[in-house]
Design an enzyme around this catalytic site. Structure first.
Site, PDB file in Angstrom:
ATOM      1  CB  ALA A 395      54.312  96.259  94.567  1.00 38.54           C
ATOM      2  CB  CYS A 396      52.599 101.198  93.319  1.00 30.23           C
ATOM      3  SG  CYS A 396      51.341 100.274  92.415  1.00 30.23           S
TER       4      CYS A 396
END
Length: 434
Positions: A395-396
Site C-alpha cells: 500500500a505504501c
C-alpha cells in the site's frame, strides 16, 4: 446469508458497482457479480466481511476482512499484494455514488439476518482514544516508548527477512532501476554521510538509529558515532554488530530518548526515517533541540516521509490502518511546513530533495524479499501479522507512486553568529556526489 427475500451479495454489489466493472465476485451465499472471465477475481468468503464493512465502512473494515480471510483476491501473494491492489484500484471509475437509499437498502439487507459483532484480528492495536484513556498522550516519552516497541520489538529476524543484510529500514537511493537493494542502501548511507561531510574524529549523533547501519558506516570513516533508539531489540542487534566489526571504540547505540541525550556540541546529526514518530505539533521543539545539540557550523541531515498536500486544519495523524496496525501515533508533515520549522529553529537550510520514486522502488524490493522468505516470516511473527506487513508495504509503494506521500532530505547548517572569525565556511557549492 440469503434466505428467500433477503438481498444477495450480488444485488448489494449492483448498488455499488457498474455492471461493466472488470471484476468477478463470488460470494459465500452462492451469488455472483460480474464477468466470469474477468482477470480480477474477488471472493467474499464469510458473512463477517459484510458485518466488518457495516461496522467500519472505511479502511479498518476492509483490512479486518482481508486479514481474517473473509475477503480475498484470487491468486494474491500475501507477501506482495501490490498487483491485486492495482487491480482493485482500477475499479474506482466504475464505483457508483452511494446514495442514502442504496446505503439504507444494503444496511437493511445485512441486518435482516440479525446483528453479529465481527471479530477483531489479534494483530490490531488499540485505537488512539483507547491509548489516551490509558494515559498515553501522543508523543510523550512514555507513549513514544510503547509505540516504538509495538512497531519494532517483534523479531529482528522478521525484519531481516525483508530488509536484507543491510538492516536499513528507510528509503534507499538508486542510481537506476536495476540497482540492487543492498547497493542502493549503501548509496543512501554514503549520500547522507557525504552531505554531512564529517571528518575522522568528529562526532555524529544518529537519532532513531535503527539496527545501526548508519552508525557503523560512520565509524568505518573514523567518525565517533552515537546512535539512540527506543527499541531494545534494535539496540541489542546494533551493539552486537558494532562489536563484530571491531568498532566499539568509535560507535555506540543506546536505548535512549533523543530528549535525554546528555552530550552536546556534535559536529553532525542525522535523523533518518524517525520524524514520522515525532508528531507535526512537536516539529518546532524537535528542531530547536537539534539546534541546541549541534556546535556552531554543525550540520543536520533530516530524512523523512512527507505528505504531498497540507492536511486540513493542520489535523495530525495518519490513517486508521497505520495507526492500529503499524505506526501508532504516526504523523506526517508537508515539506514546506518542515522546512519552515527547520528555518525557524535557527538553521540555514542549504539543500533539500524529494526521493519519492526511490521509496516506491525500495518497497517493491522489501515485498519481494518478504515473498522469498515468507515461511520464515510467518514463523517469526505469525500468519496474520506477516499478511498485515505485506499489505502495509504494498500500500505504501502504491501511495508513493500515486504521489499521496513523498520522502524528503533536508540538509541544514547551524550558523556561526560570530561571522566566521576563523575564516571557515562550509563549502560555497554542494560538496557531495548526488
Amino acid at each position: 446469508m440469503a434466505n428467500g427475500k433477503s438481498m444477495t451479495i450480488s444485488e448489494m454489489l449492483g448498488l455499488l458497482l457498474d455492471e461493466q466493472a472488470p471484476v468477478r465476485v463470488d460470494a459465500f451465499d452462492g451469488s455472483h457479480f460480474g464477468d466470469p472471465n474477468a482477470q480480477l477475481k474477488v471472493k467474499i468468503a464469510s458473512p463477517n466481511c459484510m458485518y466488518q464493512l457495516l461496522a467500519h465502512p472505511n479502511e479498518i473494515g476492509v483490512v479486518r476482512a482481508y486479514v481474517l480471510g473473509d475477503f480475498d483476491v484470487e491468486g494474491v501473494d500475501y507477501a506482495d499484494p501490490y498487483p491485486a491492489m492495482r487491480g482493485l484500484l482500477s475499479l474506482a471509475k466504475y464505483v457508483k455514488p452511494l446514495t442514502p437509499v442504496a446505503a439504507a437498502r444494503i444496511s437493511a439487507g445485512i441486518l435482516s439476518h440479525g446483528w453479529r459483532k465481527p471479530p477483531v484480528p489479534a494483530t490490531e492495536g488499540p485505537s488512539k482514544f483507547a491509548r489516551i484513556k490509558r494515559g498515553l498522550m501522543p508523543h510523550t516519552e512514555r507513549a513514544d516508548s510503547e509505540t516504538v516497541s509495538f512497531h519494532y520489538d517483534m523479531s529482528n529476524e522478521f525484519y531481516a527477512d525483508f530488509l536484507g543484510p543491510s538492516m536499513t529500514y528507510t528509503c534507499a537511493v538508486f542510481d537506476n532501476e536495476n540497482m540492487s537493494l543492498e547497493d542502493a542502501q549503501t548509496n543512501k548511507i554514503r549520500l547522507v554521510l557525504d552531505k554531512l561531510g564529517l571528518e575522522p574524529g568528529q562526532r555524529l549523533l544518529d537519532i532513531g538509529c535503527g539496527w545501526g547501519s548508519m552508525v557503523i558506516a560512520a565509524a568505518k570513516r573514523g567518525i565517533k558515532a552515537l546512535g539512540v533508539t527506543l527499541s531494545k531489540e534494535q539496540a541489542a542487534w546494533a551493539n552486537e554488530w558494532i562489536a563484530r566489526e571491531g568498532l566499539s571504540d568509535l560507535a555506540e547505540v543506546r536505548v535512549q530518548d533523543y530528549r535525554e541525550v546528555p552530550e552536546q556540541d556534535f559536529d553532525g546529526i542525522c535523523s533518518i526515517g524517525m520524524m514520522e514518530h515525532v508528531g507535526t505539533r512537536n516539529y518546532q521543539n524537535y528542531f530547536e533541540e537539534m539546534f541546541r545539540l549541534l556546535k556552531p557550523m554543525g550540520r543536520l541531515l533530516n530524512h523523512q516521509i512527507t505528505i504531498s498536500h497540507d492536511k486540513p486544519n493542520g489535523k495530525p495523524g495518519t490513517d486508521a490502518f497505520l495507526d492500529r496496525y503499524i505506526f501508532p501515533d504516526g504523523d506526517l508533515g508537508a515539506p514546506g511546513f518542515i522546512e519552515s520549522c527547520i528555518h525557524d529553529a535557527g538553521f540555514n537550510v542549504v539543500h533539500q530533495e524529494n526521493l519519492r520514486q526511490h521509496y516506491a522502488l525500495t518497497l517493491h524490493h522489501w515485498n519481494a524479499n518478504l515473498s522469498q522468505h515468507w515461511d520464515d516470516a510467518v514463523k517469526q511473527v505469525g500468519f496474520e501479522r506477516a499478511k498485515v506487513w505485506g499489505l502495509y508495504m504494498a500500500a505504501c509503494a502504491l501511495n508513493f507512486e500515486l504521489d499521496g506521500i513523498q520522502v524528503h532530505q533536508f540538509l541544514a547548517v547551524k550558523p556561526d553568529r560570530e561571522g566566521h572569525p576563523d575564516g571557515k565556511w562550509y563549502p560555497l557549492r554542494p560538496w557531495w556526489k548526488a
